[in-house]
Design an enzyme around this catalytic site. Structure first.
Site, PDB file in Angstrom:
ATOM      1  NE  ARG A 152       6.881  26.420 -23.820  1.00  0.00           N
ATOM      2  CZ  ARG A 152       8.103  26.929 -23.943  1.00  0.00           C
ATOM      3  NH1 ARG A 152       9.037  26.630 -23.067  1.00  0.00           N
ATOM      4  NH2 ARG A 152       8.402  27.735 -24.945  1.00  0.00           N
ATOM      5  CG  ASP A 167      11.524  29.103 -24.212  1.00  0.00           C
ATOM      6  OD1 ASP A 167      11.000  29.629 -25.188  1.00  0.00           O
ATOM      7  OD2 ASP A 167      11.176  28.023 -23.703  1.00  0.00           O
TER       8      ASP A 167
END
Ligand code: ADE
Length: 248
Positions: A152, A167
């Site tokens: 990712r 994130d």
């Protein structure tokens, strides 16, 4: 990026590697995965991959000749680090995921129930990775965790390129709370500031809530992080707020 996986149970990988974001990334050619069954590298007619440990004791040990044949076959002439998934390895975290995402190729070796012959470790393994201080039945789930976390971060894998940057952990802080419609749900309101349309106020609120969460849940992360002037200021505000609550 290319992953070669050496495992006794290739069928375990179909779901996680064929679905959702990782499945789409493979379709788009952003990452490729080659699954190899370690058993295919056993030469005897029963395809035996393990044997009892020298010195006695419980458990079986994956045989050096089978493992090295498998590793050398996948490696070919191109250099690629061989990673062994084991609870004895370096603890996997976001920083290690980011480091691995820089590499063009990785070979992941999964053990199952049993250890590998130590001589393989000494000469053919470049890195050992653990996904946490607990023992699983094999390295397959850890290999999937590593691939998912690394994949990712590869360019183009996440639709919105900013979402990996925001994130938890990527910023050194836990993520702030998120809300979507409706603005009121069973009497619970979305914080007013998020409805204000004021981007600067929203940015500061999110940073403050990230800092609040990190301070309450993972103060160890704050100790490791280099804080900006603004972050320091907000932390001081939070400490004052907590102080007031304690004095109530
Ligand atoms: N194999 C078994 N348990 C493991 C763990 N926690 N991390 C990596 N590999 C493993």
């Amino acid at each position: 990026m290319h992953f070669d996986i050496l495992t006794l149970f290739p069928e375990m990988f179909a779901g996680p590697l064929g679905t959702s974001i990782i499945g789409k990334a493979r379709e788009k050619g952003l990452l490729s995965v080659d699954l190899r069954n370690i058993r295919d590298y056993a030469l005897d007619k029963h395809a035996i991959v393990d044997d009892t440990p020298y010195g006695g004791g419980a458990g079986m040990v994956l045989k050096a000749d089978v493992l090295v044949r498998a590793i050398e076959a996948v490696k070919g002439d191109e250099p690629a680090p061989v990673v062994y998934l084991t609870p004895q390895g370096r603890l996997f975290d976001q920083q290690l995921a980011a480091e691995l995402a820089q590499l063009p190729r990785l070979i992941l070796l999964c053990g199952h129930y049993e250890e590998i012959d130590e001589r393989v470790r000494q000469k053919w393994i470049d890195r050992e990775i653990s996904i946490g201080d607990y023992v699983l039945t094999g390295g397959e789930l850890p290999a999937m965790v590593v691939i998912d976390a690394v994949a990712r971060l590869l360019p183009g894998v996440l639709g919105d390129s900013t979402s990996a940057e925001q994130d938890s952990f990527q910023t050194g802080l836990l993520d702030h709370p998120h809300y979507t419609r409706p603005a009121e749900f069973r009497g619970m309101q979305v914080p007013e500031v998020l409805l204000s349309g004021n981007h600067e106020l929203i940015r500061r609120w999110r940073l403050k809530e990230s800092l609040r969460r990190t301070l309450l849940r993972r103060p160890d992360l704050l100790q490791r992080k280099e804080l900006s002037e603004e972050e320091r200021q907000i932390l001081a505000e939070l400490e004052q707020e907590f102080g007031k609550e304690e004095n109530k």
